[in-house]
Design a protein around this motif. Structure first.
Motif, PDB file in Angstrom:
ATOM      1  N   ILE A  56      -8.813  -8.409   1.163  1.00  0.00           N
ATOM      2  CA  ILE A  56      -9.688  -9.284   1.928  1.00  0.00           C
ATOM      3  C   ILE A  56     -11.016  -9.429   1.194  1.00  0.00           C
ATOM      4  O   ILE A  56     -11.582  -8.462   0.681  1.00  0.00           O
ATOM      5  CB  ILE A  56      -9.910  -8.716   3.338  1.00  0.00           C
ATOM      6  N   GLU A  57     -11.484 -10.720   1.172  1.00  0.00           N
ATOM      7  CA  GLU A  57     -12.762 -11.019   0.521  1.00  0.00           C
ATOM      8  C   GLU A  57     -13.889 -10.347   1.301  1.00  0.00           C
ATOM      9  O   GLU A  57     -13.858 -10.274   2.532  1.00  0.00           O
ATOM     10  CB  GLU A  57     -12.971 -12.542   0.481  1.00  0.00           C
ATOM     11  N   ASN A  58     -14.823  -9.857   0.532  1.00  0.00           N
ATOM     12  CA  ASN A  58     -16.022  -9.222   1.106  1.00  0.00           C
ATOM     13  C   ASN A  58     -15.654  -8.035   2.027  1.00  0.00           C
ATOM     14  O   ASN A  58     -16.276  -7.813   3.089  1.00  0.00           O
ATOM     15  CB  ASN A  58     -16.879 -10.222   1.889  1.00  0.00           C
ATOM     16  N   SER A  59     -14.598  -7.316   1.639  1.00  0.00           N
ATOM     17  CA  SER A  59     -14.166  -6.169   2.463  1.00  0.00           C
ATOM     18  C   SER A  59     -15.284  -5.122   2.520  1.00  0.00           C
ATOM     19  O   SER A  59     -15.994  -4.880   1.530  1.00  0.00           O
ATOM     20  CB  SER A  59     -12.906  -5.544   1.862  1.00  0.00           C
ATOM     21  N   LEU A  60     -15.385  -4.443   3.684  1.00  0.00           N
ATOM     22  CA  LEU A  60     -16.450  -3.474   3.877  1.00  0.00           C
ATOM     23  C   LEU A  60     -16.034  -2.040   3.509  1.00  0.00           C
ATOM     24  O   LEU A  60     -16.840  -1.119   3.578  1.00  0.00           O
ATOM     25  CB  LEU A  60     -16.904  -3.487   5.351  1.00  0.00           C
ATOM     26  N   GLY A  61     -14.780  -1.878   3.096  1.00  0.00           N
ATOM     27  CA  GLY A  61     -14.359  -0.551   2.658  1.00  0.00           C
ATOM     28  C   GLY A  61     -13.634   0.246   3.746  1.00  0.00           C
ATOM     29  O   GLY A  61     -13.065  -0.371   4.660  1.00  0.00           O
ATOM     30  N   PRO A  62     -13.620   1.599   3.673  1.00  0.00           N
ATOM     31  CA  PRO A  62     -14.359   2.410   2.677  1.00  0.00           C
ATOM     32  C   PRO A  62     -13.712   2.350   1.285  1.00  0.00           C
ATOM     33  O   PRO A  62     -12.521   2.068   1.157  1.00  0.00           O
ATOM     34  CB  PRO A  62     -14.279   3.824   3.257  1.00  0.00           C
ATOM     35  N   PHE A  63     -14.498   2.541   0.281  1.00  0.00           N
ATOM     36  CA  PHE A  63     -14.062   2.480  -1.102  1.00  0.00           C
ATOM     37  C   PHE A  63     -14.034   3.904  -1.672  1.00  0.00           C
ATOM     38  O   PHE A  63     -14.915   4.734  -1.323  1.00  0.00           O
ATOM     39  CB  PHE A  63     -14.995   1.592  -1.902  1.00  0.00           C
ATOM     40  N   PRO A  64     -13.115   4.179  -2.549  1.00  0.00           N
ATOM     41  CA  PRO A  64     -12.040   3.306  -3.055  1.00  0.00           C
ATOM     42  C   PRO A  64     -11.033   2.992  -1.959  1.00  0.00           C
ATOM     43  O   PRO A  64     -10.709   3.841  -1.146  1.00  0.00           O
ATOM     44  CB  PRO A  64     -11.440   4.072  -4.198  1.00  0.00           C
ATOM     45  N   LEU A  65     -10.553   1.728  -2.017  1.00  0.00           N
ATOM     46  CA  LEU A  65      -9.660   1.220  -0.981  1.00  0.00           C
ATOM     47  C   LEU A  65      -8.312   0.977  -1.623  1.00  0.00           C
ATOM     48  O   LEU A  65      -8.191   0.235  -2.591  1.00  0.00           O
ATOM     49  CB  LEU A  65     -10.222  -0.088  -0.388  1.00  0.00           C
ATOM     50  N   GLN A  66      -7.267   1.696  -1.046  1.00  0.00           N
ATOM     51  CA  GLN A  66      -5.925   1.510  -1.578  1.00  0.00           C
ATOM     52  C   GLN A  66      -5.392   0.161  -1.119  1.00  0.00           C
ATOM     53  O   GLN A  66      -5.435  -0.165   0.060  1.00  0.00           O
ATOM     54  CB  GLN A  66      -4.985   2.623  -1.108  1.00  0.00           C
ATOM     55  N   ILE A  67      -4.863  -0.563  -2.093  1.00  0.00           N
ATOM     56  CA  ILE A  67      -4.341  -1.894  -1.762  1.00  0.00           C
ATOM     57  C   ILE A  67      -2.847  -2.011  -2.054  1.00  0.00           C
ATOM     58  O   ILE A  67      -2.182  -2.896  -1.530  1.00  0.00           O
ATOM     59  CB  ILE A  67      -5.111  -2.986  -2.529  1.00  0.00           C
ATOM     60  N   GLN A  68      -2.257  -1.099  -2.882  1.00  0.00           N
ATOM     61  CA  GLN A  68      -0.836  -1.193  -3.197  1.00  0.00           C
ATOM     62  C   GLN A  68      -0.413   0.064  -3.941  1.00  0.00           C
ATOM     63  O   GLN A  68      -1.238   0.833  -4.448  1.00  0.00           O
ATOM     64  CB  GLN A  68      -0.568  -2.421  -4.060  1.00  0.00           C
ATOM     65  N   GLN A  69       0.942   0.275  -3.983  1.00  0.00           N
ATOM     66  CA  GLN A  69       1.529   1.377  -4.742  1.00  0.00           C
ATOM     67  C   GLN A  69       2.751   0.850  -5.484  1.00  0.00           C
ATOM     68  O   GLN A  69       3.566   0.145  -4.918  1.00  0.00           O
ATOM     69  CB  GLN A  69       1.949   2.547  -3.837  1.00  0.00           C
ATOM     70  N   VAL A  70       2.867   1.265  -6.745  1.00  0.00           N
ATOM     71  CA  VAL A  70       4.031   0.890  -7.544  1.00  0.00           C
ATOM     72  C   VAL A  70       4.747   2.179  -7.938  1.00  0.00           C
ATOM     73  O   VAL A  70       4.106   3.186  -8.262  1.00  0.00           O
ATOM     74  CB  VAL A  70       3.623   0.078  -8.780  1.00  0.00           C
ATOM     75  N   GLN A  71       6.058   2.168  -7.853  1.00  0.00           N
ATOM     76  CA  GLN A  71       6.872   3.330  -8.230  1.00  0.00           C
ATOM     77  C   GLN A  71       8.115   2.859  -8.940  1.00  0.00           C
ATOM     78  O   GLN A  71       8.656   1.795  -8.629  1.00  0.00           O
ATOM     79  CB  GLN A  71       7.268   4.149  -6.994  1.00  0.00           C
ATOM     80  N   SER A  72       8.547   3.722  -9.832  1.00  0.00           N
ATOM     81  CA  SER A  72       9.756   3.423 -10.575  1.00  0.00           C
ATOM     82  C   SER A  72      10.902   4.298 -10.053  1.00  0.00           C
ATOM     83  O   SER A  72      10.700   5.464  -9.701  1.00  0.00           O
ATOM     84  CB  SER A  72       9.541   3.693 -12.069  1.00  0.00           C
ATOM     85  N   ASP A  73      12.113   3.765  -9.986  1.00  0.00           N
ATOM     86  CA  ASP A  73      13.287   4.499  -9.535  1.00  0.00           C
ATOM     87  C   ASP A  73      13.653   5.632 -10.497  1.00  0.00           C
ATOM     88  O   ASP A  73      14.330   6.598 -10.124  1.00  0.00           O
ATOM     89  CB  ASP A  73      14.480   3.567  -9.383  1.00  0.00           C
ATOM     90  N   THR A  74      13.205   5.507 -11.719  1.00  0.00           N
ATOM     91  CA  THR A  74      13.530   6.550 -12.700  1.00  0.00           C
ATOM     92  C   THR A  74      12.722   7.805 -12.473  1.00  0.00           C
ATOM     93  O   THR A  74      12.927   8.830 -13.149  1.00  0.00           O
ATOM     94  CB  THR A  74      13.257   6.021 -14.122  1.00  0.00           C
ATOM     95  N   ALA A  75      11.777   7.746 -11.492  1.00  0.00           N
ATOM     96  CA  ALA A  75      10.970   8.938 -11.209  1.00  0.00           C
ATOM     97  C   ALA A  75      11.820  10.053 -10.615  1.00  0.00           C
ATOM     98  O   ALA A  75      11.400  11.206 -10.582  1.00  0.00           O
ATOM     99  CB  ALA A  75       9.832   8.577 -10.265  1.00  0.00           C
ATOM    100  N   GLN A  76      13.045   9.732 -10.143  1.00  0.00           N
ATOM    101  CA  GLN A  76      13.929  10.761  -9.602  1.00  0.00           C
ATOM    102  C   GLN A  76      14.495  11.629 -10.724  1.00  0.00           C
ATOM    103  O   GLN A  76      14.881  12.776 -10.478  1.00  0.00           O
ATOM    104  CB  GLN A  76      15.062  10.106  -8.813  1.00  0.00           C
ATOM    105  N   ASN A  77      14.571  11.132 -11.873  1.00  0.00           N
ATOM    106  CA  ASN A  77      15.170  11.853 -12.978  1.00  0.00           C
ATOM    107  C   ASN A  77      14.151  12.262 -14.044  1.00  0.00           C
ATOM    108  O   ASN A  77      14.431  13.148 -14.855  1.00  0.00           O
ATOM    109  CB  ASN A  77      16.257  11.016 -13.644  1.00  0.00           C
ATOM    110  N   TYR A  78      13.077  11.586 -14.081  1.00  0.00           N
ATOM    111  CA  TYR A  78      12.067  11.875 -15.119  1.00  0.00           C
ATOM    112  C   TYR A  78      10.719  12.068 -14.478  1.00  0.00           C
ATOM    113  O   TYR A  78      10.489  11.689 -13.338  1.00  0.00           O
ATOM    114  CB  TYR A  78      11.967  10.703 -16.125  1.00  0.00           C
ATOM    115  N   THR A  79       9.830  12.631 -15.229  1.00  0.00           N
ATOM    116  CA  THR A  79       8.419  12.724 -14.845  1.00  0.00           C
ATOM    117  C   THR A  79       7.777  11.443 -15.363  1.00  0.00           C
ATOM    118  O   THR A  79       7.749  11.176 -16.572  1.00  0.00           O
ATOM    119  CB  THR A  79       7.728  13.940 -15.450  1.00  0.00           C
ATOM    120  N   ILE A  80       7.262  10.649 -14.423  1.00  0.00           N
ATOM    121  CA  ILE A  80       6.743   9.322 -14.773  1.00  0.00           C
ATOM    122  C   ILE A  80       5.236   9.326 -14.600  1.00  0.00           C
ATOM    123  O   ILE A  80       4.709   9.783 -13.580  1.00  0.00           O
ATOM    124  CB  ILE A  80       7.381   8.235 -13.902  1.00  0.00           C
ATOM    125  N   TYR A  81       4.571   8.777 -15.615  1.00  0.00           N
ATOM    126  CA  TYR A  81       3.132   8.554 -15.545  1.00  0.00           C
ATOM    127  C   TYR A  81       2.886   7.040 -15.494  1.00  0.00           C
ATOM    128  O   TYR A  81       3.505   6.255 -16.230  1.00  0.00           O
ATOM    129  CB  TYR A  81       2.409   9.147 -16.755  1.00  0.00           C
TER     130      TYR A  81
END
Length: 844
Positions: A93-118
């Protein structure tokens, strides 16, 4: 629907069917459930450009989709599996009031089940401007925003996310992730101009478009944050509202027909533009529109006063005598207020003129012709006024009446000089009148007294001196004999200025036009008076000249003035200017002097003496000066002869030749042997049908042979020269003459017929033969033409002009006596054309 392709500047978008709604991007939505039957459903989209007054239509047809997809049992069912590595775009949202840092999304890989992913990321907002706006946690893949974002500056971000193992292996391909900034209504609308200025003619009808006010909004387009509504907040002056505005387009139109510039010339409108489709919680702004009312000619001019008076001295010209003001409620300086004045009565002689002063819009009355106090002491004029532009009546108003005013002009009397009546006097003078002849009278009058007492007259210096005028009486007389053929009088007229002076020294002028009327002073003369007439008596053309002009010149009448000569000479008219002179019958050769009378159209008669030298000649050049016409050579001398004379001589010669040949043929005996000379054989044919010799005929009773100098002869054509033998007959036969010699033309000419005969074998030319025979034949012919009184008879042959010698072919009888069949050796001398014929004749 592509609306831009149909109308680029569409300001109003409407649908004819309320079930369908069309947005500005061309998207079509239904406002309720739509059931499509077997028939197609249609509606029309209306596009309008209010400012340009344009309208377009788009016809839409909706058809039900008849194709229905059915799934068969054998079809494989595909199942979609959720992959966290490809999440949906993130929204912040434009001009969001926070609080910051504000989480907006998460990305994950399916290979994290078998490997250590950074996890890691890069792109705008991370390691590019604006840097540090986003970051991603290495172990969890969470994406955080560190501060608020302005959508108008950064509408969206595209970052690239990476997934890798600790040893650097990347089991996933890089992920492009979009972070969209959701708009917030943080911007109020604004007008594109500080002040909008429009104009509209007064008395305009309702619905007339005045102009368009335009506002804009920086928020996200095609949302409620930019959906604007317009309305008029206030109007100055605060009278009945006369303008309205369209809520969606901002177009201002006329509401009331009561627009009168003379009452209100300018309106000021305060207009509001509010977003959120005009909702009260929407942001708003205001703009100003100034509307000026244009003037139309709906007011007639009128005079300030109904009557004016002016004074002017008599005889004064090009003088301003009065200025007239008018009132006009229309805008000053416009065509609707410009005054046009006209004198509609009292100016029949066009003595006055009225114009408009453009600076003051006043009428300027001037006098352009001098007024006469004695004729009229007062003049009354009626003046009207109009505008330059045509009238445009206001609604529900009556026809305007024309304004008029009366002007009384008083003429002031002044002492003026004498006046000639008329100012131009035309006098006609007969040509060649005696000097001092009275031709007229020219007097002037004093305008105050109306008489000519005490006025003296003079001719202004520098005038032509044709006339004199009496100083007291004004009588006009000629000062010389007026002749149109002398000097300046050739023009036939002259204008003379006359001065009239009264007792007070006042001067008046007049003009006398003297016109010289042509007279019949010259008699016609015949220009050429000496002529030569040959024996053909060709008529002589006489032409007269007259120095007078019409009607005292042509047509001319000619006649013989001497009655004693009118019996032998006659005059025949040719045209208006000329006539023919010819003798009436046979007259002797000689010189004649004939008086010819010529009369012109005016009856003036002149006599000219014509000398005619009647000469015995063929052409006038043969009769030279000093030669007596009767002494010219007659026929038989070395003069040329006419055609008939030559023909008579030829016929006589042929007749004489025929008689001699007949005599020789009858008196001959035995076989006629004749020597044909070689020079006669060339280029001629001989008679080749002689079969036997003839008999000699010597009968003196049949053809008596006289022992005189009668001549016979024959002619032979040799080449191009024609020669003749003239043989003297002594009663001998042709053979004896041929054998014993003969007397030729030469012996006769030399001895006169009494000389000794001699042999002469030569030939004579045509001229020698002509000199021998022509005098004798000419005498005979001349005698035949005369009667007992030695006068020429008209029923005999006449002599005509000589046209040349006779034909080279000679007479037909020149070969009539060639009867020999012997002595054919001359055939050897023929041309090649005749050799074959000659050889054939020799063999026989």
């Amino acid at each position: 629907v592509n609306l831009k392709e149909c109308l680029q500047s569409a300001e109003s978008i409407n649908s004819t069917d309320p079930v369908f709604k069309v947005l500005e991007d061309g998207s079509v939505y239904t406002t309720s459930v739509v059931s499509l039957s077997s028939e197609k459903k249609s509606f029309t989209i209306l596009l309008k450009d209010i400012q340009e007054h344009m309208e377009k239509k788009i016809h839409i047809n909706l058809v039900a989709d008849k194709e229905k997809k059915t799934r068969h049992a054998r079809d494989t069912v595909l199942k979609r599996t959720k992959r966290r590595w490809g999440p949906i775009p993130s929204v912040m949202i434009e001009n969001s009031l926070g609080p910051f840092p504000l989480q907006i999304q998460q990305v994950q890989s399916d290979t994290a089940q078998n490997y250590t992913i950074y996890y890691s990321a890069s792109g705008p907002g991370i390691d590019q401007d604006p840097k540090g706006l986003f970051y991603i946690e290495r172990e969890t893949g969470n994406i955080f925003a560190t501060r608020a974002v302005d959508r108008e500056q950064y509408p969206s971000f595209q970052i690239i996310c990476f997934a890798s193992t600790p040893d650097g292996y990347s089991p996933e391909i890089p992920l492009v992730h979009t972070i969209r900034i959701e708009d917030d209504n943080d911007n109020a609308p604004y007008f594109t101009q500080d002040v909008f200025e429009f104009s509209v003619p007064e008395n305009s009808k309702p619905g007339i478009i005045v102009g368009k006010m335009t506002a804009d909004d920086k928020d996200e387009p095609f949302t409620l944050h930019t959906a604007l509504k317009y309305r008029i907040v206030s109007q100055a002056p605060p009278v009945t509202p006369v303008f309205g505005i369209h809520g969606d387009t901002g177009v201002i139109t006329v509401l009331s027909p009561q627009l009168d510039r003379e009452m209100v010339s300018k309106y000021t409108l305060l207009v509001e533009a509010r977003d959120m489709a005009g909702q009260p919680f929407g942001l708003c702004t205001t703009g100003t529109a100034i509307i000026r009312i244009e003037d139309t000619n709906d007011n007639a001019p009128s005079f300030k006063h109904m009557q004016y008076e002016a004074r002017v001295e008599e005889n004064r010209v090009n003088a301003e005598i009065l200025r007239i003001s008018v009132l006009d409620l229309d805008e000053p300086g416009s065509p609707g207020s410009g005054a046009v004045f006209e004198i509609i009565r009292g100016n029949d002689d066009r003595s006055f003129e009225i114009t408009t002063d453009r600076n003051t819009n006043e009428g300027v009355l001037c006098v352009v012709k001098g007024l006469d106090y004695e004729s009229s002491k007062q003049r009354t004029l009626v003046i009207s006024v109009n505008n330059e532009a045509p009238y445009m009546l206001a609604p529900h108003s009556r026809q305007l009446a024309q304004s008029t005013s009366t002007v009384i002009v008083h003429v002031i009397d002044v002492d003026e000089g004498p006046v000639f009546k008329p100012c131009l006097l035309t006098l006609e003078v007969k040509e060649c009148e005696d000097m001092g002849t009275l031709i007229g009278r020219y007097v002037a009058e004093d305008p105050e007294t109306g008489n000519s007492e005490g006025i003296c007259y003079r001719i202004a210096p520098g005038q032509c001196n044709w006339i004199n005028i009496d100083e007291k009486t004004g009588e006009v007389r000629t000062s010389k004999v007026l002749d149109r053929d002398v000097g300046e009088m050739r023009q036939g007229q002259c204008n003379i200025t006359v001065l009239a002076i009264d007792r007070n020294g006042k001067t008046g002028t007049g003009t006398i036009q003297v016109i010289i009327r042509p007279g019949n002073k010259n008699y016609p003369r015949i220009a050429k008076t000496e002529y030569i007439m040959c024996r053909d008596r060709k008529p002589i053309c006489l032409t007269a000249q007259d120095a007078d002009v019409s009607p005292f010149s042509m047509p001319f009448v000619y006649r013989v003035a001497d009655r004693s000569l009118s019996g032998s000479w006659k005059v025949t008219p040719h045209n208006d200017k000329s006539a023919y002179l010819s003798p009436r019958g046979d007259i002797p050769f000689g010189k004649y002097t004939i008086p010819i009378s010529v009369s012109d159209n005016g009856g003036k008669q002149g006599v000219s003496y014509i000398t005619v030298n009647y000469c015995n000649c063929d052409t006038p050049s043969d009769c030279t000066e000093g030669t007596d016409p009767r002494d010219l050579p007659r026929a038989g001398s070395n003069i040329s002869l006419g055609v008939w004379a030559i023909l008579a001589m030829i016929l006589g010669s042929l007749l004489l030749l025929l008689i001699l040949i007949t005599i020789c043929g009858c008196c001959g005996s035995g076989v006629m042997h004749r020597q044909v000379t070689d020079d006669c054989a060339n280029h001629n044919l001989i008679i080749s049908n002689t079969e036997a010799p003839g008999e000699e005929v010597m009968d003196h009773n049949i053809i008596p042979l006289q022992n005189t100098n009668d001549q016979g002869g024959y002619g032979i054509k040799t080449g191009d020269q024609q020669t003749f033998e003239m043989v003297k007959g002594k009663g001998h036969t042709l053979e004896s003459i041929k054998g014993g010699g003969h007397q030729t033309l030469g012996s006769v000419k030399e001895g006169g017929g009494g000389g000794q005969p001699m042999m002469d074998t030569c030939r004579y030319s045509y001229s020698e033969w002509h000199n021998f025979t022509h005098p004798r034949l000419g005498e005979k012919v001349h005698l035949c033409r005369q009667d007992e009184e030695q006068k020429h008879s008209e029923d005999y042959l006449l002599s005509y002009n000589y046209e040349g010698k006779g034909s080279l072919a000679g007479s037909v009888g020149c070969c009539s006596d060639q009867h020999e069949e012997e002595a054919l050796d001359f055939l050897d001398q023929l041309e090649p054309k005749f050799r074959t014929l000659a050889e054939t004749c020799v063999k026989r």
